[in-house]
Motif scaffolding. Structure first.
Motif, PDB file in Angstrom:
ATOM      1  N   THR A   1       0.855  -1.220  -0.026  1.00 30.56           N
ATOM      2  CA  THR A   1       0.131  -0.057   0.129  1.00 30.56           C
ATOM      3  C   THR A   1       1.018   1.178  -0.055  1.00 30.56           C
ATOM      4  OG1 THR A   1      -0.189  -0.009   2.521  1.00 30.56           O
ATOM      5  CG2 THR A   1      -1.998  -1.130   1.331  1.00 30.56           C
ATOM      6  N   VAL A   2       0.392   2.382  -0.352  1.00 28.05           N
ATOM      7  CA  VAL A   2       0.917   3.557  -0.556  1.00 28.05           C
ATOM      8  C   VAL A   2       0.298   4.548   0.516  1.00 28.05           C
ATOM      9  CG1 VAL A   2       1.834   3.182  -2.838  1.00 28.05           C
ATOM     10  CG2 VAL A   2      -0.411   4.427  -2.513  1.00 28.05           C
TER      11      VAL A   2
ATOM     12  N   ARG B   1      -1.613   1.055  -4.842  1.00 24.64           N
ATOM     13  CA  ARG B   1      -0.564   1.611  -5.546  1.00 24.64           C
ATOM     14  C   ARG B   1      -1.259   2.119  -6.859  1.00 24.64           C
ATOM     15  NH1 ARG B   1       4.552  -1.020  -8.033  1.00 24.64           N
ATOM     16  NH2 ARG B   1       5.918   0.716  -8.510  1.00 24.64           N
TER      17      ARG B   1
ATOM     18  N   ARG C   1      -2.306   6.878 -10.277  1.00 31.49           N
ATOM     19  CA  ARG C   1      -1.909   6.620  -9.144  1.00 31.49           C
ATOM     20  C   ARG C   1      -2.312   7.550  -7.936  1.00 31.49           C
ATOM     21  NH1 ARG C   1       3.570   5.089  -9.016  1.00 31.49           N
ATOM     22  NH2 ARG C   1       3.278   5.033  -6.652  1.00 31.49           N
TER      23      ARG C   1
ATOM     24  N   GLU D   1      -1.386  -3.631  -7.312  1.00 33.54           N
ATOM     25  CA  GLU D   1      -0.149  -3.542  -6.768  1.00 33.54           C
ATOM     26  C   GLU D   1       1.002  -3.523  -8.137  1.00 33.54           C
ATOM     27  OE1 GLU D   1      -0.130  -2.474  -3.596  1.00 33.54           O
ATOM     28  OE2 GLU D   1      -2.162  -3.029  -3.289  1.00 33.54           O
ATOM     29  N   THR D   2       0.726  -4.158  -8.924  1.00 41.60           N
ATOM     30  CA  THR D   2       1.528  -3.917 -10.068  1.00 41.60           C
ATOM     31  C   THR D   2       0.529  -3.946 -11.325  1.00 41.60           C
ATOM     32  OG1 THR D   2       1.824  -6.364 -10.199  1.00 41.60           O
ATOM     33  CG2 THR D   2       3.364  -5.081  -8.951  1.00 41.60           C
TER      34      THR D   2
ATOM     35  N   ASP E   1       2.291   9.097 -12.159  1.00 42.31           N
ATOM     36  CA  ASP E   1       3.356   8.448 -11.775  1.00 42.31           C
ATOM     37  C   ASP E   1       4.350   9.369 -11.376  1.00 42.31           C
ATOM     38  OD1 ASP E   1       4.310   5.895 -11.469  1.00 42.31           O
ATOM     39  OD2 ASP E   1       5.286   5.657 -13.416  1.00 42.31           O
TER      40      ASP E   1
ATOM     41  N   GLN F   1       5.838   8.746  -2.646  1.00 40.78           N
ATOM     42  CA  GLN F   1       5.069   7.490  -2.403  1.00 40.78           C
ATOM     43  C   GLN F   1       6.022   6.309  -2.724  1.00 40.78           C
ATOM     44  OE1 GLN F   1       1.610   7.601  -4.571  1.00 40.78           O
ATOM     45  NE2 GLN F   1       0.266   8.214  -2.929  1.00 40.78           N
ATOM     46  N   GLU F   2       7.074   6.354  -3.598  1.00 45.16           N
ATOM     47  CA  GLU F   2       7.903   5.351  -4.033  1.00 45.16           C
ATOM     48  C   GLU F   2       9.437   6.183  -4.059  1.00 45.16           C
ATOM     49  OE1 GLU F   2       7.429   2.815  -7.200  1.00 45.16           O
ATOM     50  OE2 GLU F   2       5.208   2.878  -6.706  1.00 45.16           O
TER      51      GLU F   2
END
Length: 199
Positions: free
Chosen positions: A2-3, A27, A39, A74-75, A87, A95-96
């Motif tokens: 999760t984000v 995600r 996103r 998730e992907t 993104d 977030q990433e």
């Protein structure tokens, strides 16, 4: 995976009175009618049970079983593309860790930082002190002078514009520092009705 989601900032006061802000989400999201994955930036669990995500490019993704259901992942496993605006901003906001193709990106939403000027400035959100020339700001608990403002047709006494002090109230989860007001009991609250607390 999760984000972490940002608070769902809203400008409307009637919106979200009985809703709940989400702090985590999937995600990737999209509805059945969207041509690409997005996103999520923020999420709200509505009072009627629906989940609505605001995505980084500005759209909203939410659904009900009868209309277009909300899809989460998730992907990305299908051949649909990912929205580049979403993104890039999601990675830039943290977030990433790594951006597309390993690039380092940065994005800082200004709604998360406290305002430059106290939201109690130039308003009636103050308690006059003895002597009548200074008042305690209810928004940040600092003491500043009060002045006559508003001109001849809308005259009022208000606290002067000042930077927020260390006692600035905790922001509303939907409106942040935008709409402080007094509730019926005379206490500090967001205009949407949620109480605001100072440290």
């Amino acid at each position: 995976m999760t984000v972490t989601l940002l608070p769902p900032i809203s400008y409307g006061l009637a919106a979200h009175r009985d809703d709940q802000a989400l702090t985590e989400g999937p995600r990737f999201v999209r509805t059945g009618g969207m041509s690409r994955w997005h996103r999520p930036r923020s999420g709200v669990l509505m009072a009627d049970g629906r989940t609505i995500y605001t995505v980084w490019c500005g759209q909203q993704a939410g659904g009900s079983v009868q209309a277009r259901p909300l899809l989460t992942a998730e992907t990305v496993l299908d051949d649909l593309p990912v929205c580049a605006t979403c993104d890039g901003r999601a990675v830039g906001a943290g977030q990433e860790q790594d951006g597309p193709a390993g690039r380092r990106l940065l994005f800082g939403p200004r709604t998360l930082t406290p305002p430059r000027w106290c939201p109690g400035s130039r308003t009636d959100l103050h308690e006059p002190l003895p002597g009548g020339t200074a008042a305690e700001c209810l928004a940040c608990r600092d003491v500043h002078p009060i002045r006559a403002m508003g001109g001849p047709y809308a005259s009022r006494a208000a606290i002067v514009r000042h930077p927020p002090g260390p006692g600035l109230f905790a922001p509303c989860e939907f409106h942040r520092w935008k709409h402080p007001a007094r509730n019926r009991e005379g206490r500090l609250a967001c205009a949407c009705g949620r109480p605001l607390t100072t440290p």
